[in-house]
Scaffold this motif. Sequence first.
Motif, short mmCIF file in Angstrom:
data_model
loop_
_atom_site.label_atom_id
_atom_site.label_comp_id
_atom_site.label_asym_id
_atom_site.label_seq_id
_atom_site.Cartn_x
_atom_site.Cartn_y
_atom_site.Cartn_z
N TRP A 1 5.66 -2.24 -7.35
CA TRP A 1 6.06 -1.77 -6.03
C TRP A 1 5.17 -0.62 -5.56
CZ3 TRP A 1 9.29 -3.16 -10.02
CH2 TRP A 1 10.08 -4.30 -9.79
N GLN B 1 2.40 -0.58 -2.51
CA GLN B 1 2.47 0.46 -1.48
C GLN B 1 1.11 1.14 -1.31
OE1 GLN B 1 5.11 1.07 0.43
NE2 GLN B 1 3.92 2.57 1.61
N HIS C 1 13.63 -11.86 -2.34
CA HIS C 1 12.39 -11.08 -2.34
C HIS C 1 11.27 -11.77 -1.58
CE1 HIS C 1 14.12 -8.39 -5.38
NE2 HIS C 1 14.55 -9.48 -5.98
N VAL D 1 7.59 -6.52 -1.49
CA VAL D 1 6.88 -6.15 -2.71
C VAL D 1 6.52 -4.67 -2.77
CG1 VAL D 1 4.61 -6.82 -1.80
CG2 VAL D 1 5.00 -6.82 -4.27
N SER D 2 6.31 -4.03 -1.63
CA SER D 2 5.92 -2.62 -1.65
C SER D 2 7.15 -1.72 -1.55
CB SER D 2 4.97 -2.31 -0.49
OG SER D 2 5.65 -2.39 0.75
N ASP D 3 6.98 -0.47 -1.91
CA ASP D 3 8.08 0.49 -1.80
C ASP D 3 8.65 0.53 -0.39
OD1 ASP D 3 8.11 1.33 -4.45
OD2 ASP D 3 6.65 2.92 -4.11
N TYR E 1 11.23 -2.02 0.70
CA TYR E 1 12.59 -1.91 0.18
C TYR E 1 13.36 -0.70 0.70
CZ TYR E 1 11.59 -5.66 -3.08
OH TYR E 1 11.29 -6.88 -3.63
#
Length: 312
Positions: free
Chosen positions: A78, A82, A184, A195-197, A200
């Motif tokens: 993650w 980012q 996801h 998939v990246s910070d 989410y």
Amino acid sequence: MNTILTSDRLLIVRNGDAEKRLKLLQEALAADRIIPYLGPDLLRLQSTEPPVPDTPEAVSAALNKRTLAPSRIRSNMWSVAQFIEQRRHRRTLQTWMAEIFGAPVAPTALHDWLATLPISLIVDGWYDGTMRAAFAKTGRTDVVEMQGVTRANGGGDIWTKTYDLSGRDVERVSAPKTVLYAPHGSVMPASNFLVSDSDYVEVLTEIDIQTPIPEMVKERRTDRGFLFIGCRFNDQMLRIYARQIIKRSHGPHFAVLDAEGLTKNERRFLAASAITVVDLPTGEAAALLVPFGIKTDGEEGHTASGSNFRSG
């Protein structure tokens, strides 16, 4: 002893009891009384070296080959994603993820068998699209896939997109027989990846009140339990999603896992979520779930009635 309740309140079934439980779960799947929750460990049923990454760490390694992230975050998928999104743009991250998961993955006998069943809901917890491919082989037209989508592209108040098996974006869905839910995202058909910070941030803000989870998923879990197979819970993100997806479902819940290899956090999560561990290797469990002699190339084989499934 084949069934034990450990000191940390984790229920584990082993040996003969585990095999008996899998047979009952086979019947429950055929009767649409339990929801399969599929994870990336299933990729290793076909090959010890699957064509796409099967862990967050393997995704991190593949991304690091394209651009090297700082050493302190290099193994965290993650955070690496980012870093790429901030330094190279979101489009670059999406393109690279599509390349990393671009190799086709052949469905296993378990995927093929599940695709023949009139299951109301299947959860696919990884990006490879194998379950979708199994459904496509059957020619079924009563299946839709709901995928988690990023809001980084300015999608407004949209948490998921829905597709039919031809890849067409479906805005309104009436009552499909089967919903394939990929929380996801998935490489197919449109390379949607959470998939990246930053992907989410908003999801985790809202997920406790269930906003990002589609209403159709919430409805179909109400009177069912979940069977986790091919899943691990050794990362907080994976635990959060599993906990929220099974929230307000009826149960019972089971997870096929190697009990000896569980981390302390996994054990706490499983015990707190009342998930019974079926202590068998994934490949052995998958073989026990698929009825003997089943035809899995789009032809119907025999299945069990499900009448003997109990939550004990």
